[in-house]
Write an enzyme that holds these catalytic residues in place. Structure first.
Site, PDB file in Angstrom:
ATOM      1  N   CYS A  73       0.849  -1.306   0.155  1.00  0.00           N
ATOM      2  CA  CYS A  73       0.102   0.169   0.041  1.00  0.00           C
ATOM      3  C   CYS A  73       0.874   1.126   0.022  1.00  0.00           C
ATOM      4  CB  CYS A  73      -0.946  -0.144   1.166  1.00  0.00           C
ATOM      5  SG  CYS A  73      -2.359   1.141   0.859  1.00  0.00           S
ATOM      6  N   CYS A  97      -0.073   4.325   2.009  1.00  0.00           N
ATOM      7  CA  CYS A  97      -0.577   5.189   3.183  1.00  0.00           C
ATOM      8  C   CYS A  97       0.477   5.531   4.123  1.00  0.00           C
ATOM      9  CB  CYS A  97      -2.025   4.774   3.804  1.00  0.00           C
ATOM     10  SG  CYS A  97      -1.907   3.147   4.287  1.00  0.00           S
ATOM     11  N   LYS A  99     -12.359  -5.028   2.776  1.00  0.00           N
ATOM     12  CA  LYS A  99     -11.671  -4.397   3.703  1.00  0.00           C
ATOM     13  C   LYS A  99     -12.496  -3.362   3.587  1.00  0.00           C
ATOM     14  CE  LYS A  99      -7.547  -1.725   4.881  1.00  0.00           C
ATOM     15  NZ  LYS A  99      -6.181  -1.082   4.495  1.00  0.00           N
ATOM     16  N   ARG A 109      -3.243   3.448  12.821  1.00  0.00           N
ATOM     17  CA  ARG A 109      -2.865   4.507  11.976  1.00  0.00           C
ATOM     18  C   ARG A 109      -1.858   5.365  12.814  1.00  0.00           C
ATOM     19  NH1 ARG A 109      -8.465   6.002   9.007  1.00  0.00           N
ATOM     20  NH2 ARG A 109      -8.361   4.282   7.827  1.00  0.00           N
ATOM     21  N   ARG A 156     -11.137   7.173   3.919  1.00  0.00           N
ATOM     22  CA  ARG A 156     -10.902   6.312   2.595  1.00  0.00           C
ATOM     23  C   ARG A 156     -12.342   5.609   2.332  1.00  0.00           C
ATOM     24  NH1 ARG A 156      -5.612   6.305   4.116  1.00  0.00           N
ATOM     25  NH2 ARG A 156      -4.899   5.247   5.972  1.00  0.00           N
ATOM     26  N   GLU A 196     -16.588  -8.317  -4.584  1.00  0.00           N
ATOM     27  CA  GLU A 196     -15.260  -7.924  -4.349  1.00  0.00           C
ATOM     28  C   GLU A 196     -14.392  -9.187  -4.506  1.00  0.00           C
ATOM     29  OE1 GLU A 196     -13.300  -5.384  -4.542  1.00  0.00           O
ATOM     30  OE2 GLU A 196     -14.513  -3.539  -4.096  1.00  0.00           O
ATOM     31  N   LYS A 226     -11.721  -7.751   6.597  1.00  0.00           N
ATOM     32  CA  LYS A 226     -10.601  -6.926   7.620  1.00  0.00           C
ATOM     33  C   LYS A 226     -11.625  -5.783   7.590  1.00  0.00           C
ATOM     34  CE  LYS A 226      -6.583  -4.133   7.751  1.00  0.00           C
ATOM     35  NZ  LYS A 226      -5.718  -3.476   7.114  1.00  0.00           N
ATOM     36  N   SER A 283      -5.872  -3.865  14.676  1.00  0.00           N
ATOM     37  CA  SER A 283      -5.510  -2.966  15.840  1.00  0.00           C
ATOM     38  C   SER A 283      -6.337  -2.581  16.923  1.00  0.00           C
ATOM     39  CB  SER A 283      -4.625  -1.796  15.411  1.00  0.00           C
ATOM     40  OG  SER A 283      -5.542  -0.924  14.654  1.00  0.00           O
TER      41      SER A 283
HETATM   42  C1  PBG Z   1      -3.180   0.371   5.181  1.00  0.00           C
HETATM   43  C2  PBG Z   1      -3.564  -0.602   6.159  1.00  0.00           C
HETATM   44  C3  PBG Z   1      -4.307  -0.477   7.399  1.00  0.00           C
HETATM   45  C4  PBG Z   1      -4.420  -1.623   8.265  1.00  0.00           C
HETATM   46  C5  PBG Z   1      -3.603  -2.470   7.483  1.00  0.00           C
HETATM   47  N1  PBG Z   1      -3.220  -1.771   6.266  1.00  0.00           N
HETATM   48  C6  PBG Z   1      -5.172   0.741   7.870  1.00  0.00           C
HETATM   49  C7  PBG Z   1      -6.072   1.473   6.964  1.00  0.00           C
HETATM   50  O1  PBG Z   1      -6.554   1.190   6.030  1.00  0.00           O
HETATM   51  O2  PBG Z   1      -6.021   2.767   7.246  1.00  0.00           O
HETATM   52  C8  PBG Z   1      -5.080  -1.745   9.298  1.00  0.00           C
HETATM   53  C9  PBG Z   1      -4.439  -2.733  10.161  1.00  0.00           C
HETATM   54  C10 PBG Z   1      -5.120  -2.809  11.745  1.00  0.00           C
HETATM   55  O3  PBG Z   1      -5.773  -1.653  11.932  1.00  0.00           O
HETATM   56  O4  PBG Z   1      -4.244  -3.391  12.347  1.00  0.00           O
HETATM   57  N2  PBG Z   1      -3.866  -0.086   4.000  1.00  0.00           N
HETATM   58 ZN    ZN Z   2      -3.282   2.119   2.464  1.00  0.00          ZN
END
Ligand code: PBG
Ligand code: ZN
Length: 325
Positions: free
Chosen positions: A120, A122, A195, A205, A217, A233, A248, A274
């Site tokens: 990714c 971000c 997701k 984050r 997002r 998806e 997720k 998380s």
């Molecule tokens: C980034 C990403 C995220 C997570 C995994 N990859 C966060 C988001 O989409 O903002 C979240 C993982 C977690 O909360 O443990 N694309």
């Molecule tokens: Zn990302």
């Protein structure tokens, strides 16, 4: 013929008979452990909202990896925090990028550990969005081009599997083509297929410094209210060549895990994210729940719903519990 012929309690009489009829058991074989790797030296800093989870610099990564190997956890999922961010996240495809260096280090020193890279942008962009911006939104197809560079560079560094998490349309196809062209047709793709745009990512984050600087997002991640769309998806991702599909977060989406398990024949992964981890840790700290029991019950529910693989920050502590140490 109901009661008194049928008495389900007969099969709950003691732990031995319960063990015999137990439908779901957790094993260390189920787990992928996420690791945060930060550019810099001599860093092991705890993430405030995730007690027990740290950001490591590569020179101290062994402290974590020794334990992961010792506990026989099969795989790690890597997230990188670069020292420099820019508009497009160019660290993600640099040969000297944080993930590329980390993968080389791990493969040199822990060749048997299965290394999966999160794919990714971000954590690498100044604006914190998961791709290249155009008119304040992520531009899908330009982001795919950068994703191709990113995965090939992860593969060259030695990654065993790539896991795109940005929810861009067509990303699995783009990655499959890029890997095949570069000679990596044997590297599988685990797609973050369903997701959701979730508030449960909050602590991540903080850990990965990936909060979007503006907006959210919701133009790329899924609406938490949608169930049928997850099947769409997933079917697109499988058609495009995903080897494993992921849901997720996990807990608020057990119905999605179950739907996908019933409708498709590829392995299903679930990401116990998380926020799910932080809530259990916080309540445990306050003494409001029996933390160990809640962890086992939670992970069991994810597996019972249909997940073959669980990505979890609890992996090490549960591996220890399962080992009886
Ligand atoms: C980034 C990403 C995220 C997570 C995994 N990859 C966060 C988001 O989409 O903002 C979240 C993982 C977690 O909360 O443990 N694309
Ligand atoms: Zn990302």
């Amino acid at each position: 013929m109901p009661f008194p012929i049928h008495r389900p309690r007969r099969l709950r009489k003691n732990e031995n008979i319960r063990r015999l009829v137990r439908e779901t058991t957790l094993s260390v074989n189920d787990f992928i452990y996420p690791i945060f790797i930060e550019d810099g030296q001599n860093i092991k800093s705890e993430i405030q909202s995730m007690p027990g989870i740290y950001r490591y610099s590569i020179d101290r990564l062994s402290e974590e990896l020794d334990e992961v190997s010792e506990l026989n956890i099969p795989a790690v999922l890597l997230f990188g925090i670069p020292s420099e961010k820019d508009a497009v996240g160019s660290d993600t495809w640099s040969e000297e990028g944080i993930i590329q260096r980390a993968v080389r280090f791990i493969k040199e020193n822990y060749p048997d550990l299965y290394v999966i890279t999160d794919v990714c942008f971000c954590e690498y962009t100044e604006h914190g969005h998961c791709g290249v911006l155009c008119n304040h939104d992520v531009e899908n197809d330009i982001t795919l081009e950068n994703t191709k560079k990113q995965v090939v560079s992860h593969a060259k560094a030695g990654a065993d599997m790539v896991a795109p998490s940005g929810m861009m349309d067509g990303v699995v196809k783009a990655i499959r083509e890029a890997l095949d062209e570069a000679g990596f047709s044997n590297i599988p793709i685990m797609s973050y297929s369903a997701k959701y745009a979730s508030a449960y990512y909050g602590p991540f984050r903080e850990a990965a410094e990936s909060t979007p600087a503006f907006g959210d997002r919701r133009t790329y991640q899924m609406d938490p209210a949608n169930r049928r769309e997850a099947l769409k998806e997933v079917s697109l991702d499988i058609e495009e060549g995903a080897d494993i599909v992921m849901v997720k977060p996990a807990l608020a989406y057990l119905d999605i895990i179950s739907d996908i398990r019933k409708n498709f024949n590829v392995p299903v992964a679930a990401y116990n994210v998380s926020g799910e981890y932080s809530m259990v840790k916080a309540a445990g700290k306050l003494g409001w729940i029996d933390e160990e029991k809640v962890i086992i019950e939670t992970l069991t529910s994810i597996k019972r719903a249909g997940a073959d693989i669980i990505i979890t920050y609890h992996a090490k502590e549960v591996a220890k519990l399962l080992k009886g140490c």
